[in-house]
Scaffold this active site. Structure first.
Site, short mmCIF file in Angstrom:
data_model
loop_
_atom_site.label_atom_id
_atom_site.label_comp_id
_atom_site.label_asym_id
_atom_site.label_seq_id
_atom_site.Cartn_x
_atom_site.Cartn_y
_atom_site.Cartn_z
N GLY A 115 -15.47 27.25 -45.49
CA GLY A 115 -14.23 26.95 -44.79
C GLY A 115 -14.48 26.45 -43.38
O GLY A 115 -13.68 26.70 -42.48
N ILE A 166 -10.79 29.27 -37.79
CA ILE A 166 -11.93 30.00 -37.26
C ILE A 166 -13.23 29.34 -37.70
O ILE A 166 -14.17 29.18 -36.91
CB ILE A 166 -11.91 31.47 -37.75
CG1 ILE A 166 -10.64 32.20 -37.30
CG2 ILE A 166 -13.16 32.21 -37.29
CD1 ILE A 166 -10.56 32.49 -35.84
N GLY A 167 -13.30 28.96 -38.97
CA GLY A 167 -14.53 28.37 -39.50
C GLY A 167 -14.95 27.12 -38.77
O GLY A 167 -16.14 26.89 -38.53
N SER A 219 -10.93 40.88 -41.36
CA SER A 219 -9.63 40.70 -40.71
C SER A 219 -9.14 42.04 -40.17
O SER A 219 -9.35 43.10 -40.77
CB SER A 219 -8.61 40.15 -41.70
OG SER A 219 -7.31 40.15 -41.14
N TYR A 254 -3.17 40.00 -49.23
CA TYR A 254 -4.14 39.34 -48.34
C TYR A 254 -4.99 40.39 -47.63
O TYR A 254 -6.22 40.29 -47.60
CB TYR A 254 -3.42 38.46 -47.32
CG TYR A 254 -4.37 37.95 -46.25
CD1 TYR A 254 -5.25 36.91 -46.53
CD2 TYR A 254 -4.41 38.52 -44.98
CE1 TYR A 254 -6.14 36.45 -45.56
CE2 TYR A 254 -5.29 38.08 -44.02
CZ TYR A 254 -6.15 37.05 -44.32
OH TYR A 254 -7.04 36.60 -43.36
#
Length: 317
Positions: free
Chosen positions: A28, A33-34, A157, A182
């Site tokens: 990603g 963020i990636g 997360s 999630y």
């Protein structure tokens, strides 16, 4: 203060150590963020491979990195974590002798029903965020083991802190709530990463498994990186009050970058932002007990192996 801690240079997120001759894969790595993990790692002189299923978005990310990092060495690897059967072939296409670190960052976050599934029939968030990375780790194991000190950095997360895994309903078939699903998918990733490090230590492997999380990272506080993303000045201005508590995705990348680069980092550690775990420079955090529960991790590992037909443990030495 000990002489060891006095002699160790303070970590500076703006002056990263050289990583020339090292190679990193960021899943990603084309957005969010990636992207910033990839940009910051590229600035160290390393070869950075962006794992992304969307070639056009990966090209845009590489163009942005090249515009900001002189001489950046970045490549794209076609990678679809929702398609388990494609992962071994993707790793074969890396054509590398070794891999110094992989940052397991790619993820899907859905806000609304209906429940969706991957090509393999797994709930989309659990299937992509956890099962895809679980299977990918097995295929990357020989490359990571071939490195002098390979690392697996799992991007977790803050949302996982308030969740608990339902081992009898890992795929949310009975009670699907997107935000909870999630959070549980990220908790599964983190639980897997801590269990993986325990197994690597039992093997006396040179590979480390580390967990990092970005805290609170908002698009509206993130600097523009055209053509990847443009943050309008008005949007950024309106978000400034939130900056007292959270940060942009550029700063959200700092814990994962430190986990990948800092020689002082050890396996089984958790790294996150300094201020309440939400913003600031990266620091080591205590691992919450529910993330380190070995019985839960063992059951999750067994279920994940059945669902993917893989076992990352078998690929390491």
């Amino acid at each position: 203060m000990s002489s060891v801690s006095q002699s160790r240079p303070q970590w500076d997120v703006h002056r990263l150590p050289s990583a020339e001759d090292r190679t990193f894969l960021v899943t990603g790595g084309n957005a969010g963020i990636g992207y910033f993990v990839a940009e910051q790692l590229a600035a160290t002189g390393a070869l950075v491979v962006l794992g992304s299923r969307d070639a056009a978005k990966a090209e845009a990310a590489m163009a942005s990195i090249h515009s900001r990092v002189a001489g950046a060495d970045v490549r794209h690897l076609q990678l679809d974590l929702a398609d388990l059967a494609s992962l071994k072939t993707a790793v074969d296409r890396l054509d590398l002798g070794h891999l110094d670190a992989v940052v397991l960052n790619a993820g899907v976050a859905l806000d609304d029903p209906p429940r969706r599934e991957t090509e393999n029939g797994h709930e989309l968030m659990f299937g992509t965020n956890h099962l895809g990375h679980f299977a990918l780790t097995q295929w990357l194991a020989p490359l990571l083991s071939a490195a002098p000190a390979g690392r697996i950095v799992t991007v977790g997360s803050f949302a996982a802190r308030s969740e608990r895994l339902d081992l009898d309903d890992l795929q949310s078939t009975r009670d699907y709530r997107p935000k909870r699903t999630y959070g549980r998918s990220k908790l599964a990733q983190m639980s897997f990463a801590f269990e993986l490090d325990r197994r690597l230590r039992a093997l006396d492997s040179t590979v480390l498994s580390v967990v990092a999380h970005p805290g609170g990272a908002l698009d509206s506080l993130t600097p523009s990186r055209p053509p990847v993303r443009v943050t309008p000045p008005g949007e950024r201005l309106r978000a400034l009050p939130a900056g007292l508590l959270v940060q942009g995705k550029d700063a959200g990348a700092w814990p994962a970058v430190r986990a990948a680069l800092d020689p002082a980092v050890r396996g089984g550690q958790l790294w996150g932002p300094r201020v309440f775990g939400l913003r600031g420079t990266p620091r080591r955090e205590p691992v919450p007990s529910h993330m380190a529960d070995r019985a839960v991790a063992a059951r999750l590992w067994a279920a994940s192996g059945e669902l993917t037909g893989t076992d990352p443990h078998l690929g390491f030495r």
